[in-house]
Enzyme design. Structure first.
Site, PDB file in Angstrom:
ATOM      1  N   HIS A   1      -3.181   7.316   3.288  1.00 21.41           N
ATOM      2  CA  HIS A   1      -3.606   6.063   2.674  1.00 21.41           C
ATOM      3  C   HIS A   1      -4.907   5.636   3.356  1.00 21.41           C
ATOM      4  CE1 HIS A   1      -3.759   2.269   0.812  1.00 21.41           C
ATOM      5  NE2 HIS A   1      -3.687   1.625   1.958  1.00 21.41           N
TER       6      HIS A   1
ATOM      7  N   CYS B   1       0.812  -1.224   0.000  1.00 24.06           N
ATOM      8  CA  CYS B   1       0.000   0.000   0.000  1.00 24.06           C
ATOM      9  C   CYS B   1       0.843   1.272   0.000  1.00 24.06           C
ATOM     10  CB  CYS B   1      -0.962   0.005   1.187  1.00 24.06           C
ATOM     11  SG  CYS B   1      -2.292  -1.187   0.966  1.00 24.06           S
TER      12      CYS B   1
ATOM     13  N   ASN C   1     -10.105   0.386   0.257  1.00 23.34           N
ATOM     14  CA  ASN C   1      -8.656   0.510   0.116  1.00 23.34           C
ATOM     15  C   ASN C   1      -8.281   0.168  -1.327  1.00 23.34           C
ATOM     16  OD1 ASN C   1      -5.887   0.251   0.198  1.00 23.34           O
ATOM     17  ND2 ASN C   1      -5.837  -1.069   2.004  1.00 23.34           N
TER      18      ASN C   1
HETATM   19  N1  COA Z   1     -18.253  -8.870   9.502  1.00 25.69           N
HETATM   20  C1  COA Z   1     -18.592  -9.287  10.721  1.00 25.69           C
HETATM   21  N2  COA Z   1     -17.685  -9.772  11.608  1.00 25.69           N
HETATM   22  C2  COA Z   1     -16.408  -9.818  11.203  1.00 25.69           C
HETATM   23  C3  COA Z   1     -16.001  -9.390   9.927  1.00 25.69           C
HETATM   24  C4  COA Z   1     -16.989  -8.915   9.062  1.00 25.69           C
HETATM   25  N3  COA Z   1     -16.703  -8.487   7.837  1.00 25.69           N
HETATM   26  N4  COA Z   1     -14.670  -9.548   9.825  1.00 25.69           N
HETATM   27  C5  COA Z   1     -14.259 -10.065  10.986  1.00 25.69           C
HETATM   28  N5  COA Z   1     -15.305 -10.230  11.818  1.00 25.69           N
HETATM   29  C6  COA Z   1     -15.304 -10.752  13.181  1.00 25.69           C
HETATM   30  C7  COA Z   1     -14.128 -11.666  13.442  1.00 25.69           C
HETATM   31  O1  COA Z   1     -14.378 -12.971  12.998  1.00 25.69           O
HETATM   32  C8  COA Z   1     -14.011 -11.561  14.933  1.00 25.69           C
HETATM   33  O2  COA Z   1     -14.962 -12.407  15.527  1.00 25.69           O
HETATM   34  P1  COA Z   1     -14.561 -13.308  16.801  1.00 25.69           P
HETATM   35  O3  COA Z   1     -14.186 -12.299  17.862  1.00 25.69           O
HETATM   36  O4  COA Z   1     -15.792 -14.046  17.051  1.00 25.69           O
HETATM   37  O5  COA Z   1     -13.398 -14.132  16.348  1.00 25.69           O
HETATM   38  C9  COA Z   1     -14.427 -10.121  15.232  1.00 25.69           C
HETATM   39  O6  COA Z   1     -15.181  -9.681  14.092  1.00 25.69           O
HETATM   40  C10 COA Z   1     -13.266  -9.194  15.432  1.00 25.69           C
HETATM   41  O7  COA Z   1     -12.352  -9.422  14.367  1.00 25.69           O
HETATM   42  P2  COA Z   1     -11.038  -8.591  14.219  1.00 25.69           P
HETATM   43  O8  COA Z   1     -10.278  -9.086  13.029  1.00 25.69           O
HETATM   44  O9  COA Z   1     -10.350  -8.543  15.558  1.00 25.69           O
HETATM   45  O10 COA Z   1     -11.692  -7.163  13.894  1.00 25.69           O
HETATM   46  P3  COA Z   1     -11.037  -5.762  13.908  1.00 25.69           P
HETATM   47  O11 COA Z   1     -11.751  -4.906  14.830  1.00 25.69           O
HETATM   48  O12 COA Z   1      -9.540  -5.852  14.020  1.00 25.69           O
HETATM   49  O13 COA Z   1     -11.356  -5.260  12.444  1.00 25.69           O
HETATM   50  C11 COA Z   1     -10.224  -5.012  10.361  1.00 25.69           C
HETATM   51  C12 COA Z   1     -10.897  -5.973  11.331  1.00 25.69           C
HETATM   52  C13 COA Z   1      -9.689  -5.825   9.189  1.00 25.69           C
HETATM   53  C14 COA Z   1     -11.234  -4.018   9.878  1.00 25.69           C
HETATM   54  C15 COA Z   1      -9.070  -4.294  11.106  1.00 25.69           C
HETATM   55  O14 COA Z   1      -8.285  -5.223  11.783  1.00 25.69           O
HETATM   56  C16 COA Z   1      -8.203  -3.503  10.185  1.00 25.69           C
HETATM   57  O15 COA Z   1      -8.604  -2.546   9.594  1.00 25.69           O
HETATM   58  N6  COA Z   1      -6.918  -3.894  10.073  1.00 25.69           N
HETATM   59  C17 COA Z   1      -5.978  -3.194   9.281  1.00 25.69           C
HETATM   60  C18 COA Z   1      -6.248  -3.462   7.851  1.00 25.69           C
HETATM   61  C19 COA Z   1      -5.290  -2.775   6.990  1.00 25.69           C
HETATM   62  O16 COA Z   1      -4.882  -1.695   7.271  1.00 25.69           O
HETATM   63  N7  COA Z   1      -4.957  -3.468   5.906  1.00 25.69           N
HETATM   64  C20 COA Z   1      -4.209  -2.985   4.848  1.00 25.69           C
HETATM   65  C21 COA Z   1      -2.960  -2.337   5.244  1.00 25.69           C
HETATM   66  S1  COA Z   1      -2.577  -1.260   4.007  1.00 25.69           S
END
Ligand code: COA
Length: 328
Positions: free
Chosen positions: A255, A115, A285
């Protein structure tokens, strides 16, 4: 007289097809409220044409930019394409784009830093301008993320979209343009965000396809934690190094991976969200396209001399910050 590299034009391309949270809700165990609250994304664009890839979108953005600036493609000396989804492993997408737009006098290559690809490419291009060897460079960020997203995975499929954005870089002696930049990387972060197969470690095979190793693999929380810290750190570093106060900043161009990461960066900079270029809700993204797409959408609001801070974070890990004095 000191030569700086100035962005003198911007343009973008987004595909027509809109993939909304409502459509995703129909196929995966997720919902609009979760996606909006956790990421701030409402919809993304998808390039549906099977025979078109990142080069097509890059060429569309570049052609619009050349038309807008009344510049012949023959005047372009160098094309750098930032992408993690090249049309092919080789040749470089930049070479394909040059051919598509008729930039037959240009040389070119691709830059890949996940990214952070666009900012790495822009920083690289600026050196060719500052050295006085080049006068017109196209830096293009283009990614067809839909080609590497597993649409059965609710953790990643909600995040990404397809787009391209292009900037023209030219010399300036007006004390504007790219004033400062600082890039970082930490390869020990590889395991948290990567595409396992398709390279020399796991070449394409029946197994690699069955095991879904050609898709994005991400440990979301680990990436989130690092992104929040590093984007804010590098934004603050840009301000401190250049003695810029919150009041001096016209815009933050971050970003767009998660709205909460962007809010944390703005917060550390002491600026309100009214000064943040934020379009994640409409595009998700778009990886390498994000920053030039933002600059294009905000172009009408920018004035000559505006202080803009660019920040990025991506797989690698890679991250960086840039201070630009807008040139037009
Ligand atoms: N809908 C509903 N629930 C979801 C889900 C979705 N789309 N995606 C994940 N979950 C659930 C998970 O399974 C988890 O459930 P559990 O607690 O029963 O296991 C719960 O939600 C929390 O998941 P988690 O991955 O800890 O969520 P989060 O708050 O970290 O949010 C992201 C997930 C991906 C949005 C977040 O981690 C993020 O933005 N990360 C950075 C991404 C990024 O920057 N990527 C590119 C870099 S350039």
């Amino acid at each position: 007289m000191k030569i700086t590299a100035a962005i003198t034009g911007v343009s973008a391309y987004v595909p027509d097809y809109i993939l909304s949270n409502e459509e995703i809700e129909n196929t995966l165990d997720t919902n609009n409220e979760w996606i909006m609250t956790r990421c701030g994304i409402s919809e993304r664009r998808i390039l549906k044409d099977k025979d078109k890839g990142s080069a097509f979108m890059a060429a569309e953005a570049a052609q619009k930019l050349l038309a807008k600036k009344f510049i012949s493609p023959l005047d372009i000396e160098l094309i750098i394409v930032a992408t993690v989804t090249p049309d092919h492993p080789y040749p470089a997408t930049a070479n394909i784009v040059a051919d598509m737009i008729g930039a037959t006098n240009a040389w070119g290559f691709d830059v890949q830093a996940a990214c952070s690809s666009f900012m790495y490419a822009l920083n690289t291009a600026s050196k060719f301008i500052e050295s006085g060897t080049h006068k017109k460079i196209l830096v293009i960020g283009s990614d067809k993320m839909s080609s590497v997203v597993d649409y059965t995975c609710r953790k990643t499929s909600i995040l990404f979209g397809d787009a391209a954005g292009a900037v023209l870089l030219e010399p300036s002696t007006d004390e504007n343009g790219i004033m400062d930049a600082r890039m970082y990387s930490d390869g020990s972060g590889k395991k948290y965000l990567y595409q396992p197969a398709g390279g020399s470690i796991i070449p394409a095979s029946l197994d690699s396809v069955v095991n879904k190793q050609h898709f994005i693999h991400m440990d979301g929380p680990a990436v989130f934690k690092m992104a929040v810290a590093k984007m804010a750190d590098v934004a603050e570093e840009m301000m401190l190094r250049n003695e810029l106060s919150s009041e001096d900043i016209a815009f933050l161009t971050p970003h767009q991976a998660n709205k909460r990461i962007i809010e944390a960066t703005a917060n550390r900079m002491g600026i309100g969200m009214d000064k943040v270029m934020l379009n994640i809700q409409r595009y998700g993204n778009t990886t390498s396209a994000t920053i030039p797409l933002c600059l294009t959408e905000w172009e009408d609001q920018l004035k000559k001399g505006d202080n803009i801070i660019l920040t990025t974070f991506g797989a690698g890990f890679t991250w960086g910050g840039m201070y630009i004095k807008w040139s037009y």
